[in-house]
Design a protein around this motif. Structure first.
Motif, PDB file in Angstrom:
ATOM      1  N   LYS A   5      82.397 124.877  55.622  1.00 26.86           N
ATOM      2  CA  LYS A   5      83.406 123.834  55.470  1.00 26.86           C
ATOM      3  C   LYS A   5      84.808 124.369  55.762  1.00 26.86           C
ATOM      4  CE  LYS A   5      84.635 119.669  53.876  1.00 26.86           C
ATOM      5  NZ  LYS A   5      84.171 118.394  54.457  1.00 26.86           N
ATOM      6  N   LEU A   6      85.005 125.683  55.537  1.00 26.95           N
ATOM      7  CA  LEU A   6      86.326 126.284  55.742  1.00 26.95           C
ATOM      8  C   LEU A   6      86.580 126.689  57.191  1.00 26.95           C
ATOM      9  CD1 LEU A   6      86.562 128.579  52.575  1.00 26.95           C
ATOM     10  CD2 LEU A   6      87.349 126.219  52.858  1.00 26.95           C
ATOM     11  N   LYS A   7      85.517 126.650  58.030  1.00 24.14           N
ATOM     12  CA  LYS A   7      85.629 127.002  59.444  1.00 24.14           C
ATOM     13  C   LYS A   7      86.202 128.409  59.641  1.00 24.14           C
ATOM     14  CE  LYS A   7      86.031 122.187  60.871  1.00 24.14           C
ATOM     15  NZ  LYS A   7      86.832 121.164  61.576  1.00 24.14           N
ATOM     16  N   LEU A   8      85.642 129.352  58.905  1.00 21.01           N
ATOM     17  CA  LEU A   8      86.084 130.742  58.983  1.00 21.01           C
ATOM     18  C   LEU A   8      85.408 131.454  60.149  1.00 21.01           C
ATOM     19  CD1 LEU A   8      85.787 131.676  55.192  1.00 21.01           C
ATOM     20  CD2 LEU A   8      87.874 131.033  56.416  1.00 21.01           C
ATOM     21  N   SER A   9      85.993 132.576  60.546  1.00 25.73           N
ATOM     22  CA  SER A   9      85.349 133.411  61.557  1.00 25.73           C
ATOM     23  C   SER A   9      84.102 134.052  60.955  1.00 25.73           C
ATOM     24  CB  SER A   9      86.321 134.499  62.021  1.00 25.73           C
ATOM     25  OG  SER A   9      86.639 135.367  60.932  1.00 25.73           O
ATOM     26  N   LYS A  10      83.187 134.497  61.804  1.00 26.06           N
ATOM     27  CA  LYS A  10      81.944 135.102  61.319  1.00 26.06           C
ATOM     28  C   LYS A  10      82.191 136.344  60.456  1.00 26.06           C
ATOM     29  CE  LYS A  10      78.851 133.338  64.909  1.00 26.06           C
ATOM     30  NZ  LYS A  10      77.923 133.686  66.022  1.00 26.06           N
ATOM     31  N   PRO A  11      83.129 137.220  60.830  1.00 28.17           N
ATOM     32  CA  PRO A  11      83.398 138.383  59.966  1.00 28.17           C
ATOM     33  C   PRO A  11      83.889 137.985  58.577  1.00 28.17           C
ATOM     34  CG  PRO A  11      84.281 138.768  62.153  1.00 28.17           C
ATOM     35  CD  PRO A  11      83.858 137.338  62.116  1.00 28.17           C
ATOM     36  N   LEU A  12      84.705 136.934  58.506  1.00 27.98           N
ATOM     37  CA  LEU A  12      85.211 136.500  57.208  1.00 27.98           C
ATOM     38  C   LEU A  12      84.118 135.839  56.369  1.00 27.98           C
ATOM     39  CD1 LEU A  12      88.835 135.140  57.820  1.00 27.98           C
ATOM     40  CD2 LEU A  12      88.127 137.149  56.525  1.00 27.98           C
ATOM     41  N   VAL A  13      83.245 135.082  57.003  1.00 25.71           N
ATOM     42  CA  VAL A  13      82.109 134.495  56.279  1.00 25.71           C
ATOM     43  C   VAL A  13      81.244 135.608  55.700  1.00 25.71           C
ATOM     44  CG1 VAL A  13      79.991 133.142  56.492  1.00 25.71           C
ATOM     45  CG2 VAL A  13      82.084 132.346  57.612  1.00 25.71           C
ATOM     46  N   ILE A  27      90.553 123.960  46.068  1.00 29.46           N
ATOM     47  CA  ILE A  27      91.875 124.210  46.642  1.00 29.46           C
ATOM     48  C   ILE A  27      91.757 124.806  48.045  1.00 29.46           C
ATOM     49  CG2 ILE A  27      92.271 126.599  45.795  1.00 29.46           C
ATOM     50  CD1 ILE A  27      95.125 125.518  44.977  1.00 29.46           C
ATOM     51  N   GLN A  28      90.686 125.551  48.296  1.00 30.64           N
ATOM     52  CA  GLN A  28      90.462 126.115  49.625  1.00 30.64           C
ATOM     53  C   GLN A  28      90.070 125.018  50.612  1.00 30.64           C
ATOM     54  OE1 GLN A  28      87.489 128.953  48.538  1.00 30.64           O
ATOM     55  NE2 GLN A  28      88.968 130.350  47.580  1.00 30.64           N
ATOM     56  N   THR A  53      92.692 133.900  47.036  1.00 24.74           N
ATOM     57  CA  THR A  53      91.683 133.993  48.097  1.00 24.74           C
ATOM     58  C   THR A  53      92.003 133.038  49.241  1.00 24.74           C
ATOM     59  OG1 THR A  53      90.034 134.528  46.411  1.00 24.74           O
ATOM     60  CG2 THR A  53      89.204 133.910  48.576  1.00 24.74           C
ATOM     61  N   THR A  54      92.559 131.874  48.896  1.00 22.16           N
ATOM     62  CA  THR A  54      92.905 130.885  49.920  1.00 22.16           C
ATOM     63  C   THR A  54      93.897 131.456  50.929  1.00 22.16           C
ATOM     64  OG1 THR A  54      92.564 129.057  48.362  1.00 22.16           O
ATOM     65  CG2 THR A  54      93.888 128.595  50.327  1.00 22.16           C
ATOM     66  N   TYR A  55      95.002 132.019  50.436  1.00 21.36           N
ATOM     67  CA  TYR A  55      95.998 132.481  51.406  1.00 21.36           C
ATOM     68  C   TYR A  55      95.621 133.819  52.036  1.00 21.36           C
ATOM     69  CZ  TYR A  55      98.359 135.394  47.786  1.00 21.36           C
ATOM     70  OH  TYR A  55      98.673 136.312  46.820  1.00 21.36           O
ATOM     71  N   VAL A  56      94.794 134.615  51.387  1.00 20.85           N
ATOM     72  CA  VAL A  56      94.292 135.834  52.033  1.00 20.85           C
ATOM     73  C   VAL A  56      93.441 135.451  53.245  1.00 20.85           C
ATOM     74  CG1 VAL A  56      92.711 137.789  51.768  1.00 20.85           C
ATOM     75  CG2 VAL A  56      94.429 137.338  50.017  1.00 20.85           C
ATOM     76  N   LEU A  57      92.534 134.499  53.041  1.00 19.02           N
ATOM     77  CA  LEU A  57      91.698 134.023  54.152  1.00 19.02           C
ATOM     78  C   LEU A  57      92.555 133.415  55.262  1.00 19.02           C
ATOM     79  CD1 LEU A  57      88.785 132.314  52.173  1.00 19.02           C
ATOM     80  CD2 LEU A  57      88.604 134.382  53.564  1.00 19.02           C
ATOM     81  N   ALA A  58      93.513 132.582  54.866  1.00 16.91           N
ATOM     82  CA  ALA A  58      94.357 131.912  55.857  1.00 16.91           C
ATOM     83  C   ALA A  58      95.171 132.923  56.662  1.00 16.91           C
ATOM     84  CB  ALA A  58      95.293 130.921  55.162  1.00 16.91           C
ATOM     85  N   GLN A  89      92.371 141.940  46.933  1.00 16.60           N
ATOM     86  CA  GLN A  89      91.731 140.816  47.622  1.00 16.60           C
ATOM     87  C   GLN A  89      91.687 141.043  49.128  1.00 16.60           C
ATOM     88  OE1 GLN A  89      90.027 139.287  45.104  1.00 16.60           O
ATOM     89  NE2 GLN A  89      90.460 137.361  46.148  1.00 16.60           N
ATOM     90  N   PHE A  90      92.764 141.590  49.672  1.00 16.76           N
ATOM     91  CA  PHE A  90      92.770 141.902  51.105  1.00 16.76           C
ATOM     92  C   PHE A  90      91.756 142.993  51.429  1.00 16.76           C
ATOM     93  CE2 PHE A  90      96.985 139.804  51.691  1.00 16.76           C
ATOM     94  CZ  PHE A  90      96.696 139.121  52.855  1.00 16.76           C
ATOM     95  N   LYS A  91      91.681 143.987  50.572  1.00 15.50           N
ATOM     96  CA  LYS A  91      90.724 145.080  50.779  1.00 15.50           C
ATOM     97  C   LYS A  91      89.297 144.553  50.794  1.00 15.50           C
ATOM     98  CE  LYS A  91      89.463 149.631  48.902  1.00 15.50           C
ATOM     99  NZ  LYS A  91      89.715 150.612  47.822  1.00 15.50           N
ATOM    100  N   LEU A  92      89.056 143.541  49.970  1.00 12.26           N
ATOM    101  CA  LEU A  92      87.726 142.956  49.863  1.00 12.26           C
ATOM    102  C   LEU A  92      87.337 142.196  51.131  1.00 12.26           C
ATOM    103  CD1 LEU A  92      85.681 142.881  47.450  1.00 12.26           C
ATOM    104  CD2 LEU A  92      86.607 140.621  46.896  1.00 12.26           C
ATOM    105  N   LEU A  93      88.321 141.528  51.747  1.00 16.21           N
ATOM    106  CA  LEU A  93      88.018 140.627  52.861  1.00 16.21           C
ATOM    107  C   LEU A  93      88.472 141.147  54.226  1.00 16.21           C
ATOM    108  CD1 LEU A  93      88.975 137.271  51.095  1.00 16.21           C
ATOM    109  CD2 LEU A  93      86.706 138.281  51.362  1.00 16.21           C
ATOM    110  N   ASN A  94      89.334 142.154  54.260  1.00 18.06           N
ATOM    111  CA  ASN A  94      89.824 142.725  55.521  1.00 18.06           C
ATOM    112  C   ASN A  94      88.857 143.814  55.978  1.00 18.06           C
ATOM    113  OD1 ASN A  94      91.525 143.414  57.701  1.00 18.06           O
ATOM    114  ND2 ASN A  94      92.613 144.918  56.442  1.00 18.06           N
TER     115      ASN A  94
END
Length: 432
Positions: A5-13, A27-28, A53-58, A89-94
Motif C-alpha cells: 500500500k505504501l508503494k515502497l522500493s523492493k529494498p525498503l520492503v 499515519i504512513q 518510520t514514516t519520514y525515514v521511509l519517505a 531507525q535509519f540504521k534499521l532501514l538504510n
C-alpha cells in the motif's frame, strides 16, 4: 493490509519486513503518498503511531541517489536522545549503508562536525541550535536541501528552539517542508507558519486505545498561560453553591502559596493550604480535618513530596497544573464506587502534550470546555501601559488582555463547568 500500500522500493520492503514491520500504520498510509508527491505536510499523531518510520521511509524513497556534495535532507529533532533514536531507525532501514547519515547535537565538537559535513553527507539529523550554529559558520549548506523535516515539533517549541528552526527553514527555501507533532497549538503554528506553504495538508491520526479503567467525569480547559489559569480558577470557584468542597492540585509548595494569595480571603477558613510553607497561612496537616470542617471549601495541595492522599468523598478534583508523572493524575481520577465526582484539568498549549498522554493512558478524550465569556484572558506578551498624569483609567474589562476564544474552544455543544456541575448535583443539592 500489506506494505504494498505504501508503494515502497523492493529494498525498503525487505528492510521493513526484516525489522518486523509487516503492516503499515495509518499515519504512513495517509501521509507517504503526499510526501513523495512533494506536498508540504503537517502530520499529527500520538507517540507510537509510526511518525518516525514514516519520514525515514519517505526520505530514503525521495533521495534515490547517494553520495552527492551537499546534504539533501535536514531533520530537526528536540534533543540528543531523539537524534540517537532517529539514527537507529535509519540504521534499521538504510540497508547496505546506501546513504551517508550524520547526527549532530551538543555532544560533539563544532570543528569535528564541520569536518564531517565537509567530507560529505546525504542526510543530517540535528538539534536546531547546533544546526543553526553550523549554518552560520558556513559549514552547513542548505541550498541543496530537498526535504526539510521537523520531528516532535511540540517538544521543540517547549524547549524554546523556534528561532533556529525558522531561520534554517527559510534558508532552505527550495525544499519541501514536513512537520510531525503529537499536538497542534497556537505557539507551534506560530513557529511553522512562516515557512509552510498555503497548500499545506494537515493529517491527524487519533489512536485512542481501549478504556483501561472507569474514570470520573472529565473536563478540560485550554488557556494560554498560568495567569489566565488563576483567573479561570477564581471565576469557577466564585460559584460557592456548586463548588462546595474542592481540592486544587499544583506542582510545588511555592505555587500553592501563589494560588492561595490570589484569592480574596473574605470568609475565614474557606480557602486553605495542605501543609503550608508558612505558619500564618490557614492550612491543614490532615486532609480528614478539611473534610470534616463544613466551613472549609477549597484545599490547595502541592504534588511536591506528596505522599498518598485520600481524596475520596470530595466532589471536585481540579488539576491547575499537570503533574510530572501522568500516573499521579490518573490515580486520582479512577472511579471508586458510585461517587459523583467531577475532575477538571487546566492546560496551556505547552501542557497539551501531557494531556494527550493522559488520554492515551485512560483510553478516552477529555471533554474540551468552552471558556466563560467573562474570563479575563491575560496576554503574557503585552506590556501594561503607564497611565499619564490626569488621564482617566480605561475600561480594561475587554481591553488588550481580552482575546476571542480559539476555534478549538468554540464548542456550542459543551456546557460550562459550572452548568455541568449544577446538572450533576441538582437533585443531590436541591438546587433550582
Amino acid at each position: 493490509m500489506s506494505l504494498d500500500k505504501l508503494k515502497l522500493s523492493k529494498p525498503l520492503v525487505a528492510a521493513m519486513t526484516d525489522a518486523g514491520f509487516l503492516t503499515p500504520k495509518e499515519i504512513q498510509i495517509r501521509t507517504m503518498s503526499r510526501i513523495l508527491g512533494g506536498q508540504d505536510v503537517i502530520a499529527v499523531g500520538p507517540e507510537g503511531s509510526g511518525k518516525t518510520t514514516t519520514y525515514v521511509l519517505a526520505t530514503l524513497m525521495k533521495l534515490k541517489y547517494a553520495f552527492e556534495e551537499a546534504p539533501r535532507a535536514l531533520i530537526l529533532v528536540p534533543d540528543a536522545e531523539h537524534v540517537d533514536h532517529v539514527l537507529e531507525q535509519f540504521k534499521l532501514l538504510n540497508r547496505n549503508n546506501t546513504f551517508r547519515i550524520l547526527g549532530i547535537d551538543s555532544r560533539g565538537a563544532v570543528d569535528t562536525q564541520m569536518n564531517e559535513i565537509t567530507d560529505g553527507v546525504d542526510i543530517i539529523v540535528a538539534v536546531p541550535d547546533r544546526a543553526r550554529a553550523l549554518y552560520l559558520k558556513l559549514a552547513l549548506n542548505t541550498n541543496k536541501i530537498q526535504l526539510f523535516i521537523v520531528d516532535n515539533a511540540e517538544l521543540i517549541v517547549k524547549k524554546g528552539l523556534q528561532l533556529p528552526v525558522v531561520e534554517l527553514a527559510n534558508s532552505a527555501y527550495k525544499s519541501q517542508h514536513v512537520v510531525f507533532t503529537e499536538v497542534m497549538h497556537e505557539k507551534l503554528n506560530h513557529m511553522i507558519s512562516p515557512f509552510m506553504k498555503d497548500s499545506t495538508t494537515t493529517i491527524e491520526v487519533d489512536e485512542i486505545g481501549e478504556k483501561q479503567a472507569e474514570v470520573y467525569q472529565q473536563m478540560l480547559y485550554q488557556v494560554p498561560n498560568f495567569r489566565t489559569k488563576l483567573n479561570l480558577l477564581t471565576l469557577l470557584l466564585n460559584d460557592t453553591e456548586v463548588f462546595d468542597k474542592v481540592v486544587v492540585f499544583v506542582n510545588t509548595r511555592l505555587t500553592a502559596q501563589t494560588v492561595y494569595k490570589n484569592f480574596n480571603h473574605t470568609k475565614e477558613n474557606e480557602i486553605s493550604i495542605y501543609r503550608s510553607l508558612f505558619f500564618d497561612d490557614k492550612g491543614y496537616d490532615d486532609i480528614e480535618d478539611f473534610k470534616d470542617n463544613p466551613e472549609a471549601r477549597v484545599l490547595i495541595v502541592a504534588n511536591e513530596n506528596l505522599e498518598e492522599l485520600d481524596i475520596q468523598g470530595i466532589p471536585f478534583i481540579l488539576h491547575l497544573e499537570l503533574p510530572e508523572q501522568k500516573e499521579t493524575l490518573i490515580q486520582r481520577i479512577v472511579k471508586h464506587g458510585d461517587e459523583d465526582v467531577v475532575a477538571i484539568t487546566f492546560s496551556t498549549d505547552i501542557e497539551l502534550i501531557e494531556v494527550k498522554k493522559i488520554e492515551q493512558a485512560i483510553g478516552q478524550k477529555l471533554a474540551v470546555m468552552e471558556l466563560p465569556e467573562d474570563l479575563k484572558v491575560v496576554d503574557a506578551a503585552a506590556k501594561p501601559k503607564k497611565k499619564k498624569s490626569g488621564e482617566e483609567e480605561e475600561d480594561t474589562d475587554r481591553g488588550a488582555a481580552f482575546h476571542d476564544k480559539k476555534a478549538s474552544n468554540l464548542k456550542n455543544y459543551n456546557y460550562s463547568a459550572g452548568t455541568k456541575a449544577k446538572m450533576t448535583y441538582k437533585n443531590k443539592k436541591g438546587l433550582s
